[in-house]
Design a protein around this motif. Structure first.
Motif, PDB file in Angstrom:
ATOM      1  N   CYS A 112     -41.776-104.878  68.088  1.00 54.25           N
ATOM      2  CA  CYS A 112     -42.619-105.083  67.054  1.00 54.25           C
ATOM      3  C   CYS A 112     -42.396-104.669  65.501  1.00 54.25           C
ATOM      4  CB  CYS A 112     -44.176-104.952  67.391  1.00 54.25           C
ATOM      5  SG  CYS A 112     -44.440-105.399  69.133  1.00 54.25           S
ATOM      6  N   ALA A 113     -41.813-103.520  65.403  1.00 55.05           N
ATOM      7  CA  ALA A 113     -41.510-102.730  64.248  1.00 55.05           C
ATOM      8  C   ALA A 113     -40.079-103.016  63.730  1.00 55.05           C
ATOM      9  CB  ALA A 113     -41.602-101.355  64.440  1.00 55.05           C
ATOM     10  N   SER A 131     -43.601 -96.967  64.072  1.00 55.58           N
ATOM     11  CA  SER A 131     -44.013 -97.590  65.413  1.00 55.58           C
ATOM     12  C   SER A 131     -45.026 -98.927  64.967  1.00 55.58           C
ATOM     13  CB  SER A 131     -44.658 -96.472  66.078  1.00 55.58           C
ATOM     14  OG  SER A 131     -45.771 -96.114  65.548  1.00 55.58           O
ATOM     15  N   LEU A 132     -45.324 -99.529  66.045  1.00 53.92           N
ATOM     16  CA  LEU A 132     -46.629-100.445  65.499  1.00 53.92           C
ATOM     17  C   LEU A 132     -47.833 -99.828  65.634  1.00 53.92           C
ATOM     18  CD1 LEU A 132     -47.418-103.462  65.054  1.00 53.92           C
ATOM     19  CD2 LEU A 132     -47.665-103.801  67.667  1.00 53.92           C
ATOM     20  N   GLU A 147     -47.572 -99.065  71.276  1.00 55.11           N
ATOM     21  CA  GLU A 147     -46.480 -99.317  72.639  1.00 55.11           C
ATOM     22  C   GLU A 147     -46.462 -98.357  73.421  1.00 55.11           C
ATOM     23  OE1 GLU A 147     -46.446 -98.664  69.260  1.00 55.11           O
ATOM     24  OE2 GLU A 147     -44.653 -98.197  68.450  1.00 55.11           O
ATOM     25  N   ASP A 157     -46.869 -95.457  61.479  1.00 53.28           N
ATOM     26  CA  ASP A 157     -47.169 -96.752  62.336  1.00 53.28           C
ATOM     27  C   ASP A 157     -47.769 -97.701  61.432  1.00 53.28           C
ATOM     28  OD1 ASP A 157     -50.101 -97.270  63.015  1.00 53.28           O
ATOM     29  OD2 ASP A 157     -50.127 -94.992  63.126  1.00 53.28           O
ATOM     30  N   ILE A 158     -47.518 -98.921  61.729  1.00 49.00           N
ATOM     31  CA  ILE A 158     -47.850-100.099  60.996  1.00 49.00           C
ATOM     32  C   ILE A 158     -49.329-100.468  61.095  1.00 49.00           C
ATOM     33  CG2 ILE A 158     -47.312-102.726  60.778  1.00 49.00           C
ATOM     34  CD1 ILE A 158     -44.549-102.124  62.094  1.00 49.00           C
ATOM     35  N   GLN A 159     -49.960-100.250  62.304  1.00 41.39           N
ATOM     36  CA  GLN A 159     -51.389-100.603  62.333  1.00 41.39           C
ATOM     37  C   GLN A 159     -52.059 -99.660  61.300  1.00 41.39           C
ATOM     38  OE1 GLN A 159     -51.784-100.377  66.701  1.00 41.39           O
ATOM     39  NE2 GLN A 159     -51.130-102.386  66.785  1.00 41.39           N
ATOM     40  N   SER A 197     -47.576-104.923  57.556  1.00 40.66           N
ATOM     41  CA  SER A 197     -46.014-105.112  57.403  1.00 40.66           C
ATOM     42  C   SER A 197     -45.826-104.577  55.869  1.00 40.66           C
ATOM     43  CB  SER A 197     -45.362-106.415  57.987  1.00 40.66           C
ATOM     44  OG  SER A 197     -45.481-106.245  59.090  1.00 40.66           O
TER      45      SER A 197
END
Length: 386
Positions: free
Chosen positions: A28-29, A82-83, A86, A108-110, A115
């Motif tokens: 996802c990343a 990371s997302l 995970e 991390d993206i969240q 994005s």
């Protein structure tokens, strides 16, 4: 003691390249990492398909390959993205890489808000870390710290007659200089494993070699299939190879004549000095990625039919003993030893030609795969997806 100019790492390793590596912990990343790589020149991203829906040894293997790639001495600094949900723990991954003493940053993206914000944050980080890497200078280090992986792919009848034995001669030079050689491809020593086992330094090592071959054959049986039809490959057969045994006998000649000091697992750290066998698949990219995660500085790759592939953090030297392949794929080939087939080139001359190329690449010469931007990366899996 022979020396080269390279990067001295805090943990005693030497680096022949100084990459800024961007690691996605999960598929996802991937896109965020790729966009950062595109926007900051001379950085490397390693997109992969894993990091989620994995359990047990399969999950551990993904972690080990990502950590090992970040720990590779050719990498000077690492960004982990990371997302946020995970199975691969980004902080544990950062800690495993940070043990080498190199700078590591993770986010991390969240948490960062999606994005676009992640790409912007990553670009700023990458620019700063890349500028710091560019200020580092090479120093004089011993060549004996060098670890070289030997691999073959797209093999044909010329591989066992010329390029593999020539690489074996060069491999002996690496070891006599104090360096390490690692050979892999468990699938491609079948039928010749008794020859390698007889060269092991002690009984536990030969026992481990037989054990990994038996483990692979039982896994194939469990799947209710037969490896014949996949190995030798259709390309191998078209190139003149007739059986697995014939292919294996040519394959093993590329590791030279030294005793095998140890058998290590996929992506396990390669010890210094001597010859080692890594349990790995014959698949080119998965095998080379495991060797890079184990700490190889360079991969020497023999090919009869020709292949353009490279690796993410390790320069790949392409060697062919097929004159037609060298002529038609000169853009991809670094060393031509096809003169061995008509007597123009002896084994020692051909081996020294490869050895000279190894030293030049260790001192900074780019391989054809690097010039063309090949950065292939793939993790060998051993379990089902949930």
């Amino acid at each position: 003691m022979r020396t080269i100019e390279a990067y001295a790492r805090e943990n005693g390793d030497i680096g022949i390249r100084n990459h800024l590596l961007i690691i996605p912990t999960v598929i996802c990343a991937n896109q965020v990492c790729n966009r950062i790589m595109q926007m900051v020149p001379d950085t490397i991203s390693i997109p992969h398909q894993h990091g989620c829906s994995q359990i047990g040894a399969d999950k551990s293997r993904t972690f080990d390959v990502l950590a090992g790639t970040g720990r590779n001495p050719n990498v000077g600094a690492v960004i982990i993205i990371s997302l946020g949900c995970e199975v691969v723990d980004p902080e544990a991954l950062a800690d495993a890489i940070r043990e080498t003493g190199k700078p590591v940053v993770a986010f991390d993206i969240q948490s960062i808000g999606g994005s676009v914000k992640a790409i912007g944050h990553g670009v700023e980080l990458a620019k700063k870390m890349k500028a710091e890497l560019d200020r580092q200078r090479k120093t004089t280090v011993p060549l004996s710290k060098l670890k070289v992986a030997v691999k073959c792919g797209g093999s044909d009848a010329t591989s066992g007659l010329s390029s593999n034995p020539a690489l074996g001669y060069a491999a002996d030079n690496v070891i006599s200089s104090g360096g390490a050689i690692v050979i892999g491809e468990t699938t491609e020593i079948i039928g010749a494993e008794h020859i390698l086992a007889s060269r092991c330094a002690d009984e536990p090592t030969s026992g481990k070699l037989y054990e990994i071959v038996d483990r692979f054959e039982k896994e194939i049986e469990r799947m209710g299939t037969d490896m014949r039809g996949g190995n030798p490959s259709p390309g191998n057969i078209a190139g003149g190879l007739t059986t697995i045994e014939e292919k294996s006998l040519g394959c093993i000649s590329k590791c030279g004549t030294a005793p095998i000091q140890g058998v290590i697992e996929y992506a396990e750290s390669i010890p210094e000095g001597g010859l080692y066998f890594m349990d790995s698949p014959g698949n080119d990219i998965e095998c080379v990625s495991g060797m890079a995660a184990g700490g190889a500085h360079i991969v020497c790759f023999t090919t009869g039919r020709g292949t353009p592939t490279g690796a993410a953090v390790v320069p790949v030297i392409k060697i062919t003993g097929n004159p037609r392949t060298y002529k038609t794929m000169e853009d991809n080939m670094d060393v031509d030893v096809s003169g061995m087939l008509n007597g123009e080139l002896g084994l020692e001359q051909a081996g020294n030609r490869i050895w000279d190329e190894i030293v030049e690449v260790a001192e900074g010469k780019w391989t054809k795969a690097e010039v063309l931007g090949h950065q292939e990366f793939s993790i060998n899996r051993i379990g089902p997806s949930l």
